[in-house]
Design a protein around this motif. Structure first.
Motif, PDB file in Angstrom:
ATOM      1  N   ILE A 160      67.794  52.436  -2.888  1.00  0.00           N
ATOM      2  CA  ILE A 160      68.024  51.486  -3.770  1.00  0.00           C
ATOM      3  C   ILE A 160      69.641  50.435  -3.791  1.00  0.00           C
ATOM      4  O   ILE A 160      69.647  49.562  -4.299  1.00  0.00           O
ATOM      5  N   SER A 161      70.841  51.030  -2.913  1.00  0.00           N
ATOM      6  CA  SER A 161      71.439  50.167  -2.958  1.00  0.00           C
ATOM      7  C   SER A 161      71.199  49.051  -1.457  1.00  0.00           C
ATOM      8  O   SER A 161      71.830  47.613  -1.572  1.00  0.00           O
ATOM      9  N   ALA A 162      70.164  49.757  -0.476  1.00  0.00           N
ATOM     10  CA  ALA A 162      69.901  48.569   0.193  1.00  0.00           C
ATOM     11  C   ALA A 162      69.302  47.721  -0.251  1.00  0.00           C
ATOM     12  O   ALA A 162      69.085  46.496   0.005  1.00  0.00           O
ATOM     13  N   ALA A 163      67.726  48.020  -0.808  1.00  0.00           N
ATOM     14  CA  ALA A 163      67.054  46.820  -1.747  1.00  0.00           C
ATOM     15  C   ALA A 163      67.927  45.270  -2.556  1.00  0.00           C
ATOM     16  O   ALA A 163      67.954  44.767  -2.491  1.00  0.00           O
ATOM     17  N   LEU A 164      69.161  46.253  -3.406  1.00  0.00           N
ATOM     18  CA  LEU A 164      69.794  45.039  -4.651  1.00  0.00           C
ATOM     19  C   LEU A 164      70.782  44.414  -3.319  1.00  0.00           C
ATOM     20  O   LEU A 164      70.644  43.103  -3.527  1.00  0.00           O
ATOM     21  N   LEU A 165      71.355  44.698  -2.481  1.00  0.00           N
ATOM     22  CA  LEU A 165      72.322  43.719  -1.358  1.00  0.00           C
ATOM     23  C   LEU A 165      71.327  42.907  -0.719  1.00  0.00           C
ATOM     24  O   LEU A 165      71.205  41.382  -0.557  1.00  0.00           O
ATOM     25  N   THR A 166      69.990  43.138  -0.087  1.00  0.00           N
ATOM     26  CA  THR A 166      68.625  42.673   0.418  1.00  0.00           C
ATOM     27  C   THR A 166      68.497  41.676  -1.123  1.00  0.00           C
ATOM     28  O   THR A 166      68.543  40.321  -0.020  1.00  0.00           O
ATOM     29  N   GLY A 167      68.173  41.795  -1.398  1.00  0.00           N
ATOM     30  CA  GLY A 167      67.625  40.306  -3.221  1.00  0.00           C
ATOM     31  C   GLY A 167      69.231  39.493  -3.140  1.00  0.00           C
ATOM     32  O   GLY A 167      68.283  38.108  -3.040  1.00  0.00           O
ATOM     33  N   LEU A 168      70.452  40.399  -2.777  1.00  0.00           N
ATOM     34  CA  LEU A 168      71.278  39.481  -3.002  1.00  0.00           C
ATOM     35  C   LEU A 168      71.935  38.644  -2.192  1.00  0.00           C
ATOM     36  O   LEU A 168      71.550  37.266  -2.120  1.00  0.00           O
ATOM     37  N   LEU A 169      71.695  39.280  -0.965  1.00  0.00           N
ATOM     38  CA  LEU A 169      71.607  37.968   0.156  1.00  0.00           C
ATOM     39  C   LEU A 169      70.402  36.959   1.073  1.00  0.00           C
ATOM     40  O   LEU A 169      70.588  36.151   0.286  1.00  0.00           O
ATOM     41  N   PHE A 170      69.164  37.297  -0.037  1.00  0.00           N
ATOM     42  CA  PHE A 170      68.653  36.186  -0.160  1.00  0.00           C
ATOM     43  C   PHE A 170      68.608  35.926  -1.294  1.00  0.00           C
ATOM     44  O   PHE A 170      68.348  34.541  -0.674  1.00  0.00           O
ATOM     45  N   GLY A 171      68.572  36.117  -2.529  1.00  0.00           N
ATOM     46  CA  GLY A 171      69.181  34.926  -2.978  1.00  0.00           C
ATOM     47  C   GLY A 171      69.965  33.792  -2.768  1.00  0.00           C
ATOM     48  O   GLY A 171      70.383  32.786  -3.589  1.00  0.00           O
ATOM     49  N   LEU A 172      71.196  34.750  -2.001  1.00  0.00           N
ATOM     50  CA  LEU A 172      72.680  33.618  -1.823  1.00  0.00           C
ATOM     51  C   LEU A 172      71.904  32.511  -0.770  1.00  0.00           C
ATOM     52  O   LEU A 172      71.829  31.346  -0.987  1.00  0.00           O
ATOM     53  N   TRP A 173      70.744  32.723   0.221  1.00  0.00           N
ATOM     54  CA  TRP A 173      69.992  32.216   1.392  1.00  0.00           C
ATOM     55  C   TRP A 173      69.310  31.264  -0.248  1.00  0.00           C
ATOM     56  O   TRP A 173      69.223  29.971   0.746  1.00  0.00           O
ATOM     57  N   VAL A 174      68.687  31.233  -0.630  1.00  0.00           N
ATOM     58  CA  VAL A 174      67.633  30.466  -1.869  1.00  0.00           C
ATOM     59  C   VAL A 174      68.682  29.574  -2.621  1.00  0.00           C
ATOM     60  O   VAL A 174      68.114  28.458  -2.882  1.00  0.00           O
ATOM     61  N   LEU A 175      70.108  29.059  -2.523  1.00  0.00           N
ATOM     62  CA  LEU A 175      70.547  28.598  -3.796  1.00  0.00           C
ATOM     63  C   LEU A 175      71.118  27.411  -3.349  1.00  0.00           C
ATOM     64  O   LEU A 175      70.142  26.449  -3.895  1.00  0.00           O
ATOM     65  N   PRO A 176      70.957  27.129  -2.165  1.00  0.00           N
ATOM     66  CA  PRO A 176      71.272  25.626  -2.354  1.00  0.00           C
ATOM     67  C   PRO A 176      69.428  24.690  -2.232  1.00  0.00           C
ATOM     68  O   PRO A 176      69.047  23.691  -2.578  1.00  0.00           O
ATOM     69  N   GLY A 177      68.600  25.304  -1.563  1.00  0.00           N
ATOM     70  CA  GLY A 177      67.258  24.882  -2.514  1.00  0.00           C
ATOM     71  C   GLY A 177      66.774  24.729  -3.686  1.00  0.00           C
ATOM     72  O   GLY A 177      66.473  24.656  -4.568  1.00  0.00           O
ATOM     73  N   TYR A 178      67.520  25.925  -4.583  1.00  0.00           N
ATOM     74  CA  TYR A 178      67.549  25.771  -6.161  1.00  0.00           C
ATOM     75  C   TYR A 178      68.606  25.436  -6.522  1.00  0.00           C
ATOM     76  O   TYR A 178      67.369  24.618  -8.090  1.00  0.00           O
ATOM     77  N   GLY A 179      69.270  24.735  -5.939  1.00  0.00           N
ATOM     78  CA  GLY A 179      70.216  23.447  -6.642  1.00  0.00           C
ATOM     79  C   GLY A 179      69.794  22.170  -6.228  1.00  0.00           C
ATOM     80  O   GLY A 179      69.568  21.391  -7.523  1.00  0.00           O
ATOM     81  N   VAL A 180      68.306  21.837  -5.544  1.00  0.00           N
ATOM     82  CA  VAL A 180      67.959  20.974  -6.205  1.00  0.00           C
ATOM     83  C   VAL A 180      66.114  21.090  -5.943  1.00  0.00           C
ATOM     84  O   VAL A 180      65.617  19.794  -6.068  1.00  0.00           O
ATOM     85  N   SER A 181      65.823  21.617  -6.833  1.00  0.00           N
ATOM     86  CA  SER A 181      64.538  22.489  -6.911  1.00  0.00           C
ATOM     87  C   SER A 181      64.416  21.319  -8.464  1.00  0.00           C
ATOM     88  O   SER A 181      65.096  21.744  -8.975  1.00  0.00           O
ATOM     89  N   SER A 182      63.516  21.429  -8.685  1.00  0.00           N
ATOM     90  CA  SER A 182      62.306  20.718  -9.577  1.00  0.00           C
ATOM     91  C   SER A 182      62.183  22.180 -10.891  1.00  0.00           C
ATOM     92  O   SER A 182      62.743  21.467 -12.189  1.00  0.00           O
ATOM     93  N   VAL A 183      62.452  22.472 -10.453  1.00  0.00           N
ATOM     94  CA  VAL A 183      62.746  23.625 -12.007  1.00  0.00           C
ATOM     95  C   VAL A 183      63.968  24.802 -12.250  1.00  0.00           C
ATOM     96  O   VAL A 183      64.346  25.422 -13.427  1.00  0.00           O
ATOM     97  N   GLN A 184      65.438  23.485 -11.567  1.00  0.00           N
ATOM     98  CA  GLN A 184      66.577  24.307 -12.039  1.00  0.00           C
ATOM     99  C   GLN A 184      66.686  24.546 -13.931  1.00  0.00           C
ATOM    100  O   GLN A 184      67.967  25.220 -13.934  1.00  0.00           O
TER     101      GLN A 184
END
Length: 298
Positions: A160-184
């Motif tokens: 559980i801890s591993a999956a939560l942190l993996t998801g958080l890091l995954f989300g951090l990686w997509v942050l710049p892409g989210y900023g320029v996304s059309s669904v923001q």
């Protein structure tokens, strides 16, 4: 610093650092770069490079950690074992319920729904095309799921801890892409990260039950991302909240089903799970006090 910590640091520094540098530079100098390199679309070589960088680095680390054997075994994790094939209909069944919950949940709570105009053949074709459109995020399978999740499972000694942190890091990686996304303007970035985290907790149970099988993540991620594309619902903030609730509920049910059936699957940890059968490491799930005493996811 342990070797696996060095691998994890190198992975995150490369994947997040390079991706952020490219996207931030593009936003800052778009007026100069766009006429030269063209508009930054999904099929742009830079976007393709960013989307597949997590898997490339994950495979590279597999080679460094385990040589040709490590690289080969990581790649082979995409092929399910015969004894794990029953998970395919289970996952499909879960996501049929998932789509029904989202669609009728919207109806119950008065959330606007799109008019379904697609025919069955069109829905099938659109679903298959969505696999291509989602291939970028799915393309990180050898990195976020194949490397980061099992590495963190080895560190935390629970999924559980591993999956939560993996998801958080995954989300951090997509942050710049989210900023320029059309669904923001339609969705919440914070809720999107929570979607990733709850989804990866759910998929971590299947990941460990199949000794690191990666094809199940691919199927689940694709199905989770397809509903809005075939007019079952709009991808918006209310739908994000329903999705998070669904994955939290399903992960909790899986936890207690495994517990009641005494299926305490060993944690798949990196690099052991691609080099040997790590039978000695038992799941130490913080939701389970009895197990706690023993030694990644529209």
């Amino acid at each position: 610093m342990k070797t696996d910590s060095k691998y994890l640091f190198a992975y995150l520094a490369t994947v997040i650092g390079v991706s952020w540098a490219i996207l931030i530079s593009w936003v800052a100098f778009s007026k100069v770069l766009t006429p030269i390199l063209g508009p930054l679309e999904l099929t742009h070589p830079l976007i393709i490079f960013i989307l597949y960088l997590p898997s490339f680095i994950g495979l590279m680390i597999s080679y460094i950690a385990g040589g040709r054997t490590g690289l080969k075994n990581m790649a082979l994790k995409i092929i399910p074992r015969k004894e794990d094939l029953f998970w395919f209909p289970v996952i499909i069944g879960i996501f049929i319920v998932f789509e029904l919950v989202l669609h009728y949940g919207c109806r119950i709570f008065g959330i606007p729904l799109p008019e379904i105009t697609m025919t069955i053949p069109h829905i099938i074709l659109k679903s298959l095309w969505n696999f291509i459109e989602e291939a970028g995020l799915i393309g990180g399978v050898f990195g976020w799921i194949g490397f980061v999740l099992p590495t963190l499972q080895g560190k935390f000694k629970n999924n559980i801890s591993a999956a939560l942190l993996t998801g958080l890091l995954f989300g951090l990686w997509v942050l710049p892409g989210y900023g320029v996304s059309s669904v923001q303007s339609l969705v919440s970035y914070g809720l999107y990260v929570m979607q990733l985290m709850s989804f990866l907790v759910f998929i971590s149970y299947i990941f460990n039950a199949t000794k690191g099988g990666l094809s199940f993540y691919l199927l689940a991620f694709w199905l989770a991302a397809t509903g809005s594309h075939v007019q079952l619902y709009y991808f918006n903030i209310p739908v994000q909240l329903i999705e998070i609730s669904f994955f939290c509920l399903v992960a909790t049910l899986m936890h207690f089903i495994f517990k009641s059936l005494k299926h305490n699957y060993p944690l798949a940890t990196f690099p052991d799970y691609i080099l040997k059968d790590n039978k000695a490491v038992k799941i130490n799930d913080p939701l389970d006090r009895n197990i706690a005493s023993s030694p990644y996811a529209s």
